[in-house]
Scaffold this active site. Structure first.
Site, PDB file in Angstrom:
ATOM      1  CB  ALA A 221      46.988  40.207  34.324  1.00 37.66           C
ATOM      2  CG  ASN A 222      41.903  43.402  33.735  1.00 37.68           C
ATOM      3  OD1 ASN A 222      42.259  44.438  34.273  1.00 37.68           O
ATOM      4  ND2 ASN A 222      41.491  43.354  32.474  1.00 37.68           N
ATOM      5  NE  ARG A 223      43.098  43.591  41.863  1.00 41.58           N
ATOM      6  CZ  ARG A 223      44.205  43.458  42.581  1.00 41.58           C
ATOM      7  NH1 ARG A 223      44.568  42.242  42.976  1.00 41.58           N
ATOM      8  NH2 ARG A 223      44.938  44.495  42.900  1.00 41.58           N
TER       9      ARG A 223
END
Length: 409
Positions: A221-223
């Site tokens: 995932a990204n943040r």
């Protein structure tokens, strides 16, 4: 600045009401004249004396006061803007259904001034279908909304429903009162934020991260928190657009008045975007994972004593921005985002050309932007680059929505 502007500040019942004392101070510092109306619930948390001391004006709290010098109709006609902060679930329900059984609700029903609400309540109350329906009705009538935020509550509990911070509410007040043809956050804009210039337009917005599964337990995932994308969806809805928000997994509340489609992966997000077409506007604010695991494991990958870490073969995810930019049903205005850690404007300029979109909103995410409350962006277009100052994400969203409305006009 708010010189010669008259603000009617309605304070309803919430433990967050103590923050309105700071809001009133900020409004006075910005040269506004502030009149306050205190509901019975609001008076449980702040006093008339405290509000009067900060505003320098008499505080009104009784519809039937025999000694009242200003009737509710005069109060309703007095302000340039009515600000309801905090806006409790009860008062929002009264506003949505046209009830008028106390001074505050009577003024809100009688006023012709624009209204800005800053909701504050328990997360379960904010997420209740009745509250969501009330908020959607209010937004459809042109009521502006700032917040609520996500955070700790008094219960103790945590979630959506926290009152927006006073500086964020102040920014929303300044935007609502910008003179016609001007926005305090967008010099040169030709539309008033109080209008609904996007009525009849369909806006597609993506927000949040995507989760790309490795196995049934883990994912890539990204943040992204979704705060900026969700704020943009809300700002476009406030200007009258019909908004479809395609959201990855986030903890922020849904913006009122928008249709939300929840997805997990990049492939699901692309499918949801294509299903939402045609659209007049596409704002691709989601932080989509560039890669996914080529073959997701059916069972949890187990760590074996002495064994090397598993090797993950990666595959490219679909490029949603490029796909929509070249789609047979391409929206009239396609806006991409570029989260960069170096050479921000250069990389964003190259990305705009490579993807084929109209604009790129670029920002430096090497600090605390992802998950934070503020953002400083650059708007990269075919005409050049606009450098915007650091602002609350809600103000960035409103400024971008106005910029979009100006362009489509």
């Amino acid at each position: 600045m708010l010189t010669d502007r008259r603000i009617l500040l309605v304070v309803s019942g919430s433990i967050a009401a103590y923050k309105v004392l700071d809001l009133a101070r900020l409004l006075r510092k910005a040269s506004a004249t502030v009149h306050a109306v205190l509901t019975a619930g609001g008076a449980r948390f702040v006093t008339r004396e405290a509000l009067a001391g900060i505003t320098g004006q008499r505080v009104h709290d009784d519809l039937w006061a025999a000694e009242a010098e200003i009737g509710h109709i005069r109060l309703a006609r007095l302000p340039d803007l009515v600000v309801v902060a905090p806006a409790s679930a009860d008062l929002l329900a009264k506003m949505a259904h046209g009830l008028a059984d106390d001074l505050a609700s009577t003024i809100l029903l009688a006023t012709r001034a624009p209204v800005l609400v800053a909701p504050a309540m328990n997360p379960a109350m904010w997420e209740h279908p009745a509250t969501r329906a009330n908020m959607a009705a209010l937004v459809a009538r042109g009521v502006r909304v700032v917040g609520p935020g996500l955070g700790a509550m008094a219960e103790p509990e945590s979630g959506p429903g926290r009152l927006a911070e006073p500086p964020e509410i102040l920014a929303a007040v300044e935007a609502a009162l910008a003179p016609p043809g001007e926005s305090p956050h967008a010099p040169g804009a030709t539309l008033s934020p109080a209008g609904r210039p996007l009525a009849g337009r369909h806006a597609l917005v993506t927000s949040g991260p995507t989760h790309e599964p490795i196995d049934p337990v883990r994912y890539i995932a990204n943040r992204s928190s979704g705060k900026q994308g969700h704020a943009i969806a809300g700002a476009l809805a406030a200007l009258g657009a019909r908004v479809t928000l395609v959201s990855g997994p986030v903890a922020v509340p849904d913006p009122p008045g928008v249709t939300v489609v929840r997805v997990e992966t990049a492939r699901e997000m692309l499918a949801a975007c294509e299903a939402a077409l045609p659209a007049d506007i596409a704002v691709m604010a989601a932080a989509v994972a560039d890669w996914r695991v080529a073959r997701e494991a059916a069972q949890k990958l187990k760590k074996q004593p002495g064994a090397a870490a598993p090797s993950l073969e990666m595959a490219l995810n679909p490029d949603i921005l490029a796909t929509l930019s070249r789609h047979a049903q391409r929206p009239g205005l396609v806006v991409g985002f570029a989260a960069e850690t170096e050479r921000v404007v250069q990389h964003a300029t190259e990305k705009r050309l490579r993807k084929g979109c109209d604009w790129i909103v670029a920002n430096d995410v090497s600090g605390g932007v992802m998950g934070g409350e503020r953002n400083a962006v650059h708007i990269v277009t075919a005409e050049g680059v606009e450098d915007w100052p650091e602002l609350p994400k809600a103000a960035v969203a409103e400024r971008l929505a106005l910029r979009i409305a100006q362009t489509l006009a």
